[in-house]
Design an enzyme around this catalytic site. Structure first.
Site, PDB file in Angstrom:
ATOM      1  N   ASP A  21      48.749  45.742 105.352  1.00 55.57           N
ATOM      2  CA  ASP A  21      49.737  45.864 104.270  1.00 55.57           C
ATOM      3  C   ASP A  21      50.719  46.958 104.689  1.00 55.57           C
ATOM      4  OD1 ASP A  21      50.988  45.690 101.702  1.00 55.57           O
ATOM      5  OD2 ASP A  21      49.838  47.403 101.005  1.00 55.57           O
ATOM      6  N   SER A  22      51.801  47.068 103.938  1.00 53.36           N
ATOM      7  CA  SER A  22      52.749  48.146 104.206  1.00 53.36           C
ATOM      8  C   SER A  22      52.159  49.508 103.867  1.00 53.36           C
ATOM      9  CB  SER A  22      54.012  47.918 103.373  1.00 53.36           C
ATOM     10  OG  SER A  22      53.649  47.812 102.011  1.00 53.36           O
ATOM     11  N   TYR A  52      58.130  48.112 102.354  1.00 55.09           N
ATOM     12  CA  TYR A  52      58.727  46.956 103.005  1.00 55.09           C
ATOM     13  C   TYR A  52      59.662  46.226 102.016  1.00 55.09           C
ATOM     14  CZ  TYR A  52      55.300  46.817 106.947  1.00 55.09           C
ATOM     15  OH  TYR A  52      54.540  47.077 108.067  1.00 55.09           O
ATOM     16  N   GLY A  53      59.302  46.349 100.739  1.00 55.70           N
ATOM     17  CA  GLY A  53      59.925  45.507  99.714  1.00 55.70           C
ATOM     18  C   GLY A  53      61.396  45.747  99.442  1.00 55.70           C
ATOM     19  N   CYS A  68      49.848  41.615 101.579  1.00 50.45           N
ATOM     20  CA  CYS A  68      51.125  42.190 101.174  1.00 50.45           C
ATOM     21  C   CYS A  68      51.986  41.047 100.636  1.00 50.45           C
ATOM     22  CB  CYS A  68      51.785  42.845 102.390  1.00 50.45           C
ATOM     23  SG  CYS A  68      53.456  43.432 102.076  1.00 50.45           S
ATOM     24  N   THR A  79      55.044  41.072  99.941  1.00 48.14           N
ATOM     25  CA  THR A  79      56.371  41.047 100.572  1.00 48.14           C
ATOM     26  C   THR A  79      56.321  40.315 101.911  1.00 48.14           C
ATOM     27  OG1 THR A  79      56.773  43.180  99.502  1.00 48.14           O
ATOM     28  CG2 THR A  79      58.291  42.528 101.259  1.00 48.14           C
ATOM     29  N   GLU A 110      51.595  54.804  94.386  1.00 47.39           N
ATOM     30  CA  GLU A 110      51.310  55.629  95.570  1.00 47.39           C
ATOM     31  C   GLU A 110      51.270  57.118  95.208  1.00 47.39           C
ATOM     32  OE1 GLU A 110      51.525  54.821  99.384  1.00 47.39           O
ATOM     33  OE2 GLU A 110      50.998  52.761  98.919  1.00 47.39           O
ATOM     34  N   CYS A 139      52.431  41.684  94.037  1.00 43.48           N
ATOM     35  CA  CYS A 139      52.425  42.772  95.021  1.00 43.48           C
ATOM     36  C   CYS A 139      51.026  43.372  94.958  1.00 43.48           C
ATOM     37  CB  CYS A 139      53.476  43.806  94.629  1.00 43.48           C
ATOM     38  SG  CYS A 139      53.315  45.372  95.509  1.00 43.48           S
ATOM     39  N   THR A 140      50.446  43.645  96.117  1.00 47.36           N
ATOM     40  CA  THR A 140      49.046  44.072  96.132  1.00 47.36           C
ATOM     41  C   THR A 140      48.838  45.497  95.608  1.00 47.36           C
ATOM     42  OG1 THR A 140      49.337  44.568  98.481  1.00 47.36           O
ATOM     43  CG2 THR A 140      48.287  42.475  97.924  1.00 47.36           C
ATOM     44  N   HIS A 141      49.915  46.213  95.374  1.00 43.60           N
ATOM     45  CA  HIS A 141      49.786  47.536  94.745  1.00 43.60           C
ATOM     46  C   HIS A 141      49.559  47.432  93.227  1.00 43.60           C
ATOM     47  CE1 HIS A 141      51.456  49.216  98.442  1.00 43.60           C
ATOM     48  NE2 HIS A 141      51.228  50.425  97.978  1.00 43.60           N
TER      49      HIS A 141
END
Ligand code: DGL
Length: 275
Positions: free
Chosen positions: A10-11, A42-43, A73, A75, A152, A186-188
């Site tokens: 992932d980013s 990345y997005g 990810c 994105t 984050e 989005c995986t976040h």
């Protein structure tokens, strides 16, 4: 049988939501995880740049002789689209197809919401994938660019006033639309699950793209007889392109526990020389 590791990238840390599920479903598998924390997000970048980064991330995974690669990810998955050959002869999946298959099977009123990074929503990737399965679904997509920095930086609790305010701002049009299924594209975003669920209400089902990719990988490896034959718990090896200290500090929010084992740094020169 195949005892090689599963590669996940992932980013940043978001792909750990996929690792958490993989580990739950297949505890004996080894996993190699790479978070490109030096180049996140990345997005907000162009398609060309995201594809270049993805090529390097995939090349790094291949260096570890993994048996399957998961782009955890939204994105990257959106830029790669439905291309199952993105990693050449190594089985590959992004989050797109597994996620839309589940969303299409869950919706009862035929209205699905999609949230993701700016690049993901601009690409219309989830909508296109949904329509290959159910052409008549109504889809509303909203980019949520502040979600990744919130997550984050640890502003993701359901009671956090900043998180609540941003969730409300972004999700208002989706709530008004009356969707019964919301793709966290989005995986976040699963880290904001509770804040999002509180705002959307109990009648809206939230679909985590990272978890869905993990379930897909489990079914794929099982179907191809590619699971490990080990009967002891596998190891998870972590790599990041930026500070490993930050990775240690933040990973537990995504994994639900502290990291066991090591995090190694991948130098940017090494990464960019790969592809
Ligand atoms: N985890 C990434 C995704 O799923 C988002 C972070 C980024 O913008 O790089 O889209």
């Amino acid at each position: 049988m195949n005892n090689s590791a599963i590669g996940v990238f992932d980013s940043g840390m978001g792909g750990l939501t996929c690792v958490k599920e993989l580990n739950k479903l297949m505890p004996n598998e080894d996993i190699i995880y790479f978070g490109d924390t030096a180049r996140i997000p990345y997005g907000t970048r162009s398609k060309e740049t995201i594809l270049k980064y993805a090529e390097q991330d995939i090349a790094l995974m291949k260096k570890h002789d993994v048996k399957m690669i998961i782009a955890a990810c939204g994105t990257v998955s959106s830029m790669v689209g439905m291309n199952k050959n993105a990693a050449g002869d190594i089985p590959f999946t992004g989050v797109l197809l597994p996620t839309v298959q589940t969303a299409c099977s869950k919706t009862k009123n035929g209205k699905i919401g999609v949230i993701g990074t700016a690049a993901t929503i601009k690409s219309g990737s989830y909508g296109k994938a949904i329509r290959t399965i159910k052409p008549d679904i109504s889809i509303i997509g909203v980019p949520c660019p502040l979600f990744v920095p919130l997550v984050e930086n640890g502003f993701a609790d359901r009671d956090n006033p900043v998180a609540k305010l941003v969730v409300e701002q972004y999700l208002e049009p989706i709530k008004k639309d009356g969707v019964d299924t919301l793709i966290l594209g989005c995986t976040h975003y699963p880290i904001l699950h509770d804040a999002i669920a509180d705002y959307m209400g109990e009648n809206v089902e939230l679909i985590s793209s990272g978890s869905e990719a993990a379930k897909y990988a489990c079914a794929f490896l099982t179907g191809k007889d590619m699971l490990t034959e080990r009967t002891v718990e596998g190891t998870i090896s972590f790599y990041s392109s930026d500070s490993t200290d930050l990775f240690y500090e933040n990973a537990h929010a995504f994994l639900g526990e502290q990291i066991h084992g090591t995090v190694k740094q991948v130098a940017m020169e090494e990464l960019t020389a790969l592809a």
